[in-house]
Design an enzyme around this catalytic site. Structure first.
Site, PDB file in Angstrom:
ATOM      1  N   ARG A 150       0.845  -1.196   0.000  1.00  0.00           N
ATOM      2  CA  ARG A 150       0.000   0.000   0.000  1.00  0.00           C
ATOM      3  C   ARG A 150       0.875   1.239   0.000  1.00  0.00           C
ATOM      4  O   ARG A 150       0.572   2.241  -0.668  1.00  0.00           O
ATOM      5  CB  ARG A 150      -0.933  -0.004   1.217  1.00  0.00           C
ATOM      6  CG  ARG A 150      -2.110   0.977   1.121  1.00  0.00           C
ATOM      7  CD  ARG A 150      -1.771   2.347   1.608  1.00  0.00           C
ATOM      8  NE  ARG A 150      -1.190   2.299   2.927  1.00  0.00           N
ATOM      9  CZ  ARG A 150      -0.273   3.144   3.358  1.00  0.00           C
ATOM     10  NH1 ARG A 150       0.166   4.131   2.590  1.00  0.00           N
ATOM     11  NH2 ARG A 150       0.233   3.024   4.576  1.00  0.00           N
ATOM     12  N   PRO A 194      16.897  14.519   7.488  1.00  0.00           N
ATOM     13  CA  PRO A 194      17.420  13.781   8.646  1.00  0.00           C
ATOM     14  C   PRO A 194      17.158  14.452   9.982  1.00  0.00           C
ATOM     15  O   PRO A 194      16.947  13.774  10.989  1.00  0.00           O
ATOM     16  CB  PRO A 194      18.929  13.702   8.357  1.00  0.00           C
ATOM     17  CG  PRO A 194      19.043  13.819   6.872  1.00  0.00           C
ATOM     18  CD  PRO A 194      17.937  14.735   6.461  1.00  0.00           C
ATOM     19  N   ILE A 210      13.078   8.222   2.314  1.00  0.00           N
ATOM     20  CA  ILE A 210      12.410   8.513   1.052  1.00  0.00           C
ATOM     21  C   ILE A 210      12.081   7.190   0.358  1.00  0.00           C
ATOM     22  O   ILE A 210      12.970   6.489  -0.126  1.00  0.00           O
ATOM     23  CB  ILE A 210      13.286   9.407   0.154  1.00  0.00           C
ATOM     24  CG1 ILE A 210      13.724  10.650   0.920  1.00  0.00           C
ATOM     25  CG2 ILE A 210      12.528   9.760  -1.117  1.00  0.00           C
ATOM     26  CD1 ILE A 210      12.593  11.448   1.554  1.00  0.00           C
ATOM     27  N   ALA A 218      -1.906  11.198   0.632  1.00  0.00           N
ATOM     28  CA  ALA A 218      -1.338   9.965   1.173  1.00  0.00           C
ATOM     29  C   ALA A 218      -1.962   9.604   2.520  1.00  0.00           C
ATOM     30  O   ALA A 218      -2.224   8.429   2.807  1.00  0.00           O
ATOM     31  CB  ALA A 218       0.173  10.114   1.306  1.00  0.00           C
ATOM     32  N   ARG A 266      -8.462 -23.634  17.558  1.00  0.00           N
ATOM     33  CA  ARG A 266      -7.556 -24.160  18.594  1.00  0.00           C
ATOM     34  C   ARG A 266      -8.361 -24.703  19.776  1.00  0.00           C
ATOM     35  O   ARG A 266      -9.220 -24.008  20.328  1.00  0.00           O
ATOM     36  CB  ARG A 266      -6.605 -23.071  19.075  1.00  0.00           C
ATOM     37  CG  ARG A 266      -5.538 -23.629  20.020  1.00  0.00           C
ATOM     38  CD  ARG A 266      -4.629 -22.554  20.567  1.00  0.00           C
ATOM     39  NE  ARG A 266      -3.584 -23.139  21.390  1.00  0.00           N
ATOM     40  CZ  ARG A 266      -2.863 -22.482  22.273  1.00  0.00           C
ATOM     41  NH1 ARG A 266      -3.071 -21.182  22.459  1.00  0.00           N
ATOM     42  NH2 ARG A 266      -1.939 -23.083  22.975  1.00  0.00           N
ATOM     43  N   GLN A 277     -15.327 -16.760  27.544  1.00  0.00           N
ATOM     44  CA  GLN A 277     -15.801 -15.383  27.588  1.00  0.00           C
ATOM     45  C   GLN A 277     -14.681 -14.367  27.336  1.00  0.00           C
ATOM     46  O   GLN A 277     -14.888 -13.354  26.655  1.00  0.00           O
ATOM     47  CB  GLN A 277     -16.468 -15.104  28.939  1.00  0.00           C
ATOM     48  CG  GLN A 277     -17.762 -15.877  29.131  1.00  0.00           C
ATOM     49  CD  GLN A 277     -18.426 -15.579  30.466  1.00  0.00           C
ATOM     50  OE1 GLN A 277     -17.938 -14.739  31.230  1.00  0.00           O
ATOM     51  NE2 GLN A 277     -19.517 -16.257  30.755  1.00  0.00           N
ATOM     52  N   GLY A 290      -1.474 -16.602  21.159  1.00  0.00           N
ATOM     53  CA  GLY A 290      -0.505 -17.189  22.079  1.00  0.00           C
ATOM     54  C   GLY A 290       0.909 -17.070  21.551  1.00  0.00           C
ATOM     55  O   GLY A 290       1.247 -16.155  20.792  1.00  0.00           O
ATOM     56  N   GLU A 299       4.007  10.345   7.343  1.00  0.00           N
ATOM     57  CA  GLU A 299       2.877  11.216   6.986  1.00  0.00           C
ATOM     58  C   GLU A 299       2.255  11.876   8.217  1.00  0.00           C
ATOM     59  O   GLU A 299       1.056  12.102   8.296  1.00  0.00           O
ATOM     60  CB  GLU A 299       1.786  10.472   6.192  1.00  0.00           C
ATOM     61  CG  GLU A 299       2.248   9.461   5.180  1.00  0.00           C
ATOM     62  CD  GLU A 299       3.125  10.039   4.080  1.00  0.00           C
ATOM     63  OE1 GLU A 299       3.597  11.176   4.217  1.00  0.00           O
ATOM     64  OE2 GLU A 299       3.353   9.335   3.098  1.00  0.00           O
ATOM     65  N   GLY A 300       3.083  12.176   9.197  1.00  0.00           N
ATOM     66  CA  GLY A 300       2.622  12.835  10.417  1.00  0.00           C
ATOM     67  C   GLY A 300       2.508  11.865  11.573  1.00  0.00           C
ATOM     68  O   GLY A 300       1.752  10.908  11.516  1.00  0.00           O
TER      69      GLY A 300
END
Length: 391
Positions: free
Chosen positions: A97, A141, A170, A249, A275, A286, A346, A370-371
């Site tokens: 992506r 940098p 980059i 983006a 499992r 639960q 697990g 991107e922040g």
């Protein structure tokens, strides 16, 4: 029979009625691509730190590169369609992506938004086909979150521009044919299209990454790189230029991070129903059901938020603050889902038998680029109070 996790999720969260036929078509094509071309090889590629360049042209042939742009050669798809493609690709791996985002939402968007007719004609059709790769050289940098302190500079020398400086993290730079380089000039921050074969341009992949290992990020050096005057992006002046691309983006990340979350939730659900412990499936307890329910709620909320933002974007009403809400929420909750899914798996959850640790590691990078969380938090604080608190 063990239930199919994907079917179980889709039964509880039925999003299809909220999508158009075209949007579902884009989603299904991306899902098929991810399942057939990425998932069979991604664990080994992550282990080997291998970026599979042969998939680039296939992504182009599928129409995914710059798919939201209206330029010749681009698909001109809607914002929700693009988001759904990001969702499916990141469900396979954040790195793929990210590639689509760097190519389409950053490099191609910069050329589409700010380039001349000649620049658009030269680069966009070939980039949409995946024949040429672009990168977006903004981060430095010493200050990823403070582009206003940019040290990379460009000055005129006759009819040329000469660019000097360094960039870091980059994406695609060592593979790219063209770099969209942002540099400080006497006229403010400007963008330049720099062919990567230019004398003085060098890109070195960053080693030692524990995240995004099937992707490429680089240190870039520009040592008096000389480009002609027509390399300047004429429509970009000041930081609003790169920020306009970053918001494209960030929007893709809102959808993409939820794709990674879905993959983790599906892994946990499949394990919970298959499992056997103490003579019964762990999903019959639960505590495990509570974990699954909590993960589902946050996943569904995140996707509905992404859809809401997509509809706003399609009508031209999406604001930067709203994008910050989505980016902050999606990545934060995707990481929380990944961590909770790991507990359901697990000890086996830390192995490559399941995708969860890979997604978790990748999402740490998505959380930063991107922040960062902190930057988006301050964006929202400013939107709510009218007061800046960035320094």
């Amino acid at each position: 029979m063990t239930p199919d996790p994907r079917a179980a999720l889709e039964d509880v969260f039925s999003i299809d009625p909220l999508l158009t036929e075209e949007e579902r078509g884009w989603r299904d094509r991306a899902r098929s691509f991810a399942e057939q071309r990425i998932l069979p090889i991604i664990e080994q590629d992550f282990e080997d730190k291998h970026f599979r360049t042969e998939l680039v042209s296939e992504l182009g042939a599928a129409g995914f590169l710059g798919m939201h742009l209206m330029d010749p050669g681009c698909a001109g798809a809607g914002a929700v369609s693009y988001g759904l493609v990001c969702h499916e690709l990141e469900a396979a791996d954040s790195g793929w992506r990210t590639f689509v985002s760097v190519q389409g939402s950053l490099a191609m968007s910069a050329i589409s938004k700010y380039g001349s007719d000649e620049q658009r004609a030269e680069w966009l059709p070939a980039m949409a086909r995946g024949e040429r790769i672009g990168c977006f050289a903004l981060t430095e940098p010493d200050g990823g979150s403070d582009p206003g302190a940019m040290r990379t500079s460009a000055h005129r020398d006759g009819d040329d521009w000469v660019i000097t400086g360094s960039k870091r993290w980059i994406g695609l730079a060592s593979l790219a044919h063209v770099a969209v380089v942002w540099a400080a000039t006497e006229d403010g921050v400007r963008g330049f299209l720099v062919p990567t074969e230019s004398v003085g341009f060098s890109a070195r992949p960053i080693e030692g990454k524990l995240s995004m290992r099937a992707s490429v990020q680089c240190d870039v050096t520009l040592d008096e790189v000389r480009v002609p005057s027509d390399a300047l992006l004429p429509g970009a002046r000041g930081l609003s230029g790169p920020f306009g691309c970053l918001n494209e983006a960030r929007y893709g990340i809102v959808w993409g991070a939820m794709g990674a979350a879905r993959s983790c939730l599906e892994a946990a659900l499949g394990r919970a129903t298959s499992r056997q412990v103490f003579g019964r499936p762990i999903g019959s307890t639960q505590l495990i059901q509570a974990k699954l329910a909590d993960m589902l709620v946050e996943y569904e909320k995140g996707v509905l938020l992404a859809l809401h933002l997509g509809r706003l974007k399609e009508t031209g009403r999406l604001t930067p603050a709203q994008i910050s809400v989505g980016k902050l929420n999606s990545v934060r909750e995707a990481l929380a889902i990944a961590r909770e899914a790991r507990t359901v798996l697990g000890g086996d959850g830390v192995t490559s038998a399941f995708p969860v640790m890979r997604h978790m590691a990748n999402l740490e990078s998505v959380r930063t680029y991107e922040g960062t969380d902190e930057i988006h938090t301050l964006v929202l604080g400013r939107a709510l109070t009218g007061l800046g608190a960035f320094a």
